[in-house]
Scaffold this active site. Structure first.
Site, PDB file in Angstrom:
ATOM      1  N   LYS A 158       0.875  -1.282  -0.045  1.00 28.65           N
ATOM      2  CA  LYS A 158       0.084  -0.218   0.028  1.00 28.65           C
ATOM      3  C   LYS A 158       0.922   1.487   0.054  1.00 28.65           C
ATOM      4  O   LYS A 158       1.298   1.870   1.084  1.00 28.65           O
ATOM      5  CB  LYS A 158      -0.984   0.002   1.019  1.00 28.65           C
ATOM      6  CG  LYS A 158      -2.223   0.582   1.108  1.00 28.65           C
ATOM      7  CD  LYS A 158      -3.211   0.093   2.246  1.00 28.65           C
ATOM      8  CE  LYS A 158      -4.432   1.405   2.350  1.00 28.65           C
ATOM      9  NZ  LYS A 158      -5.060   1.628   1.399  1.00 28.65           N
TER      10      LYS A 158
HETATM   11  N1  PMP Z   1      -7.565  -2.106  -3.248  1.00 29.79           N
HETATM   12  C1  PMP Z   1      -7.180  -0.965  -2.876  1.00 29.79           C
HETATM   13  C2  PMP Z   1      -6.178   0.014  -3.985  1.00 29.79           C
HETATM   14  C3  PMP Z   1      -7.207   0.021  -1.617  1.00 29.79           C
HETATM   15  O1  PMP Z   1      -6.595   1.122  -1.366  1.00 29.79           O
HETATM   16  C4  PMP Z   1      -8.110  -0.902  -0.562  1.00 29.79           C
HETATM   17  C5  PMP Z   1      -8.193  -0.124   0.521  1.00 29.79           C
HETATM   18  N2  PMP Z   1      -7.155  -0.345   1.601  1.00 29.79           N
HETATM   19  C6  PMP Z   1      -8.670  -2.064  -0.817  1.00 29.79           C
HETATM   20  C7  PMP Z   1      -8.310  -2.731  -2.290  1.00 29.79           C
HETATM   21  C8  PMP Z   1      -9.116  -3.063   0.034  1.00 29.79           C
HETATM   22  O2  PMP Z   1      -8.112  -3.387   1.080  1.00 29.79           O
HETATM   23  P1  PMP Z   1      -8.901  -3.591   2.546  1.00 29.79           P
HETATM   24  O3  PMP Z   1      -9.877  -4.291   2.660  1.00 29.79           O
HETATM   25  O4  PMP Z   1      -7.669  -4.153   3.382  1.00 29.79           O
HETATM   26  O5  PMP Z   1      -9.174  -1.973   3.176  1.00 29.79           O
END
Ligand code: PMP
Length: 324
Positions: A158
């Site tokens: 991320k």
């Molecule tokens: N894809 C992206 C690009 C994101 O930014 C997020 C948000 N964190 C998600 C998927 C979903 O991930 P999560 O369920 O861990 O929040």
């Protein structure tokens, strides 16, 4: 958002937001050389408690994101969780919350690189405001922007700078009258939303792009796959998905920490099913809501309670042990 008196964690100590500044030339700001997490805290009035969801998974992902960027998180996962709880206590949190932990390259100089640049950790809590309106269906488009490829910068981390990719897609979608975008990968397969993973339902089977499709390996994605399999006995398939399959889906929904489970009404102006929430989406979304508000004792191990002592999880049925 006025955060001036919010207590944050920065530089190894607790400080007021307005006192925890970074300089203009900070590397992470200039080059996007950082990584972050988003953790949801649900305030549950009947328990008089804040429930943090999958906090360990988020910190484990932060540690991996940091590793990809050759940063090292200066605290263990357990310590990060304890710091986060202390942060919530110091802020006397009694509302829904979004917690933003992040690492960034902290040097104030010019020069693109990762090596030899000191890094820093910070955690900032903010009051949660609805990210996508989950009460109605979303009208989404396939973006003209492609999801960044792992050979360019790994989407499973991320990474701060990678969110330019998401922001371009999101703004293009909204300015063209849609609620959200779905990005295809470099080779034309469905990847994900700008900040959500995407799921389809066809003939009762749940599909989502596998992790090699340049998606962020979402914590909510994994939770929803577990719920779909273990609670509803559904088959969940992770595989590459073509654009055309989006248009044939009977149901489609996004998952994410901020988004929760948000159903999709239309994709590129084609209705998904009859445009209302489908039965499988409704079932998993409602179950997820019950889990994150502490009403499903078997999933207590997904939650970290701020004020109450930890509760024991009632063991999952044996199917939960099956490989995902
Ligand atoms: N894809 C992206 C690009 C994101 O930014 C997020 C948000 N964190 C998600 C998927 C979903 O991930 P999560 O369920 O861990 O929040």
């Amino acid at each position: 958002m006025d955060l001036s008196s919010t207590i944050v964690y920065a530089g190894g100590e607790f400080a007021r937001y307005e006192d925890a500044k970074v300089g203009l030339l900070t590397h992470g700001l200039q080059y996007g050389s950082g990584c972050f997490e988003g953790i949801r805290g649900y305030w549950v009035p009947q328990d008089d408690d804040l429930l943090l969801v999958l906090v360990r998974d988020h910190y484990e992902r932060l540690i991996n994101s940091a590793k990809i960027l050759t940063m090292s998180v200066p605290r263990s996962t357990d310590e990060l969780i304890e710091i986060t709880l202390e942060l919530c206590r110091r802020n006397r949190v009694r509302t829904d919350l979004y917690i933003r932990p992040f690492m960034y390259k902290a040097a104030e100089d010019i020069g693109v690189r990762l090596h030899g640049v000191p890094d820093a950790l910070a955690i900032v809590p903010v009051p949660f405001t609805a990210y996508l309106d989950a009460s109605r269906g979303l009208n989404v488009c396939v973006s003209s922007w492609r999801r960044a490829d792992d050979t360019m910068a790994p989407p499973r981390a991320k990474i701060t700078g990678l969110y330019v990719n998401s922001a371009l897609a999101k703004s293009e979608a909204v300015e063209n009258g849609f609620d959200e975008a779905i990005l295809l990968s470099h080779d034309g397969h469905v990847a994900e939303g700008s900040a959500e993973n995407v799921f389809l339902v066809r003939r009762g089977v749940v599909y989502t792009p596998d992790p090699s499709q340049n998606v962020l390996e979402g914590c909510t994605r994994r939770a929803i796959m577990d719920i779909a399999r273990d609670e509803f006995g559904l088959t969940v398939v992770e595989r590459s998905i073509d654009r055309g399959e989006l248009y044939c889906a009977e149901e489609a929904f996004f998952t994410g920490t901020a988004a929760g489970v948000a159903y999709i009404s239309s994709i590129d102006r084609r209705l998904v099913g009859d445009g209302t929430i489908g039965p499988i989406t409704k079932s998993v979304a409602e179950f997820y809501e019950r889990v994150v508000s502490g009403r499903e004792p078997r999933y207590e191990h997904w939650l970290t309670r701020l004020y109450a002592p930890p509760r024991m999880s009632v063991p999952l049925p044996s199917t939960a042990a099956a490989p995902a």
